[in-house]
Design a protein around this motif. Structure first.
Motif, short mmCIF file in Angstrom:
data_model
loop_
_atom_site.label_atom_id
_atom_site.label_comp_id
_atom_site.label_asym_id
_atom_site.label_seq_id
_atom_site.Cartn_x
_atom_site.Cartn_y
_atom_site.Cartn_z
N ASN A 162 0.82 -1.20 0.00
CA ASN A 162 0.00 0.00 0.00
C ASN A 162 0.86 1.26 0.00
O ASN A 162 1.95 1.29 0.59
N PHE A 163 0.31 2.29 -0.64
CA PHE A 163 0.96 3.59 -0.70
C PHE A 163 -0.09 4.65 -0.39
O PHE A 163 -1.25 4.53 -0.79
N TYR A 164 0.34 5.69 0.32
CA TYR A 164 -0.59 6.72 0.77
C TYR A 164 -0.01 8.11 0.53
O TYR A 164 1.21 8.30 0.46
N LEU A 165 -0.91 9.06 0.44
CA LEU A 165 -0.56 10.47 0.45
C LEU A 165 -1.40 11.12 1.54
O LEU A 165 -2.63 10.97 1.55
N MET A 166 -0.75 11.82 2.47
CA MET A 166 -1.49 12.52 3.52
C MET A 166 -1.31 14.02 3.34
O MET A 166 -0.20 14.50 3.11
N LYS A 167 -2.42 14.74 3.45
CA LYS A 167 -2.42 16.18 3.23
C LYS A 167 -2.96 16.89 4.46
O LYS A 167 -4.04 16.57 4.94
N PHE A 168 -2.20 17.86 4.97
CA PHE A 168 -2.63 18.71 6.07
C PHE A 168 -2.81 20.13 5.54
O PHE A 168 -1.90 20.67 4.92
N GLN A 169 -3.95 20.73 5.82
CA GLN A 169 -4.22 22.09 5.36
C GLN A 169 -4.81 22.92 6.48
O GLN A 169 -5.89 22.60 6.99
N ARG A 170 -4.10 23.95 6.91
CA ARG A 170 -4.62 24.85 7.93
C ARG A 170 -5.64 25.79 7.31
O ARG A 170 -5.42 26.36 6.26
N LYS A 171 -6.79 25.93 7.96
CA LYS A 171 -7.82 26.84 7.48
C LYS A 171 -7.24 28.25 7.36
O LYS A 171 -6.67 28.78 8.31
N GLY A 212 -5.44 6.92 -0.78
CA GLY A 212 -4.81 5.69 -1.23
C GLY A 212 -4.32 5.90 -2.65
O GLY A 212 -5.09 6.27 -3.53
N ILE A 213 -3.03 5.70 -2.90
CA ILE A 213 -2.46 6.01 -4.20
C ILE A 213 -1.72 4.81 -4.78
O ILE A 213 -1.32 3.90 -4.05
N SER A 214 -1.51 4.83 -6.08
CA SER A 214 -0.79 3.76 -6.75
C SER A 214 0.71 3.91 -6.53
O SER A 214 1.21 4.98 -6.16
N ARG A 260 -4.63 10.90 -11.74
CA ARG A 260 -4.67 9.96 -10.61
C ARG A 260 -6.12 9.70 -10.24
O ARG A 260 -7.01 10.52 -10.47
N LEU A 261 -6.35 8.53 -9.67
CA LEU A 261 -7.66 8.19 -9.13
C LEU A 261 -7.44 7.62 -7.74
O LEU A 261 -6.69 6.65 -7.57
N THR A 262 -8.09 8.21 -6.74
CA THR A 262 -7.88 7.77 -5.37
C THR A 262 -9.18 7.78 -4.59
O THR A 262 -10.11 8.52 -4.91
N GLN A 263 -9.21 6.96 -3.55
CA GLN A 263 -10.23 7.09 -2.52
C GLN A 263 -9.60 7.87 -1.39
O GLN A 263 -8.40 7.73 -1.13
N VAL A 264 -10.38 8.73 -0.73
CA VAL A 264 -9.81 9.61 0.28
C VAL A 264 -10.67 9.60 1.54
O VAL A 264 -11.90 9.63 1.46
N ALA A 265 -10.00 9.53 2.69
CA ALA A 265 -10.67 9.66 3.99
C ALA A 265 -10.34 11.04 4.55
O ALA A 265 -9.19 11.48 4.50
N LYS A 266 -11.36 11.73 5.07
CA LYS A 266 -11.18 13.10 5.54
C LYS A 266 -11.55 13.23 7.02
O LYS A 266 -12.50 12.62 7.49
N GLU A 267 -10.77 14.04 7.72
CA GLU A 267 -11.05 14.40 9.10
C GLU A 267 -10.59 15.84 9.31
O GLU A 267 -9.90 16.41 8.46
#
Length: 273
Positions: A162-171, A212-214, A260-267
């Motif tokens: 598995n490979f992942y990309l995590m993104k953090f964005q401050r409002k 989730g990324i390729s 790219r095509l990904t599924q993404v979980a958000k919090e």
């Protein structure tokens, strides 16, 4: 000492009065290239039916107007497993949108963009992603014991690469922080990612996205993140990264960008006292 100061000031004055010529440097400009921003992101818990692809032309680095949208292209995405074709409608501002996309994880999709009588294609697989187990704040798990930090936990499926990309964005912030993640040494374990910033204050809200990324996209985004970061005095010179969008009509004129095509979980989390 006084003599030294006077001589120093005289020398600085000579420099300031003598360096008055303006030197103009000719900067070569490359021909504009098509830029394809084709991120099909399916948020967990939604239908994923609304998707947008953005097209533009590259501009010279020193141009004041950095926006050059492409408004005369045709765009479609095809699910190779089902044969379903999704046409993206021109929004006349560089955006192309569909309202009936049907995402299916682990299915392969083709992108086709026709612009200026040339055809650009790319192929990717829609990758699934696990749920985020927990998000919490801390000040004692990072490098700076006085800085607020965000901690994210998620569990990697065992026995699957598995490979992942995590993104953090401050409002309210301009730039996001990106982390490329591989489970090469953590397969099947709960993974913990933290992001700290000495400028974080109580009340700041941080949006978190786990993609989730390729493997192919992981290799691309990892190099892009490395080039965008401060590599120090011994860092290698950034080089042009090739995406997966190929010009089948004129291979010498490939596009910038990535499909790219990904599924993404958000919090999200808001820092508290």
């Amino acid at each position: 000492m006084n003599t030294f100061i006077k001589l120093g000031l005289l020398f600085v004055g000579i420099l300031l009065t003598s360096c008055t010529d303006v030197i103009e440097v000719e900067v070569p400009e490359a021909a504009p290239k098509l830029v394809i921003e084709a991120s099909i992101d399916w948020e967990k818990g939604t239908t994923g039916s609304v998707q947008t692809i953005n097209l533009s032309l590259s501009t010279p680095y020193f141009d004041e107007d950095q926006l050059n949208p492409v408004t005369n292209a045709t765009v479609k995405v095809t699910n190779n497993a089902t044969g379903a074709v999704f046409n993206f409608t021109n929004q006349n501002n560089g955006s192309y949108r569909t309202y009936n996309f049907k995402p299916v994880v682990n299915n392969e999709y083709d992108l086709e963009v026709v612009y200026n009588n040339e055809t650009y294609t790319a192929t990717e697989t829609l990758m699934p992603v696990v749920a985020i187990d927990e998000v919490y704040q801390s000040i004692d798990e990072g490098f700076d014991k006085d800085a607020l930090e965000v901690n994210v936990l998620f569990t990697d499926p065992a026995g699957i690469e598995n490979f992942y990309l995590m993104k953090f964005q401050r409002k309210g912030g301009y730039l996001a922080e990106l982390f490329d993640i591989s489970d090469e040494f953590t397969d099947g374990n709960q993974m913990s990612i933290f992001y700290e910033d000495e400028e974080f204050v109580v009340g700041d809200m941080i949006d978190i996205q786990l993609f989730g990324i390729s493997k192919q996209y992981y290799n691309y985004i990892r190099l892009l993140i490395e080039q965008a970061s401060d590599g120090g005095p011994f860092a290698t010179i950034p080089a042009q990264l090739k995406g997966n969008c190929i010009n089948t009509s004129n291979p010498e004129n490939n596009a910038y960008g990535y499909f790219r095509l990904t599924q993404v979980a958000k919090e999200s989390i808001t820092f508290i006292e």
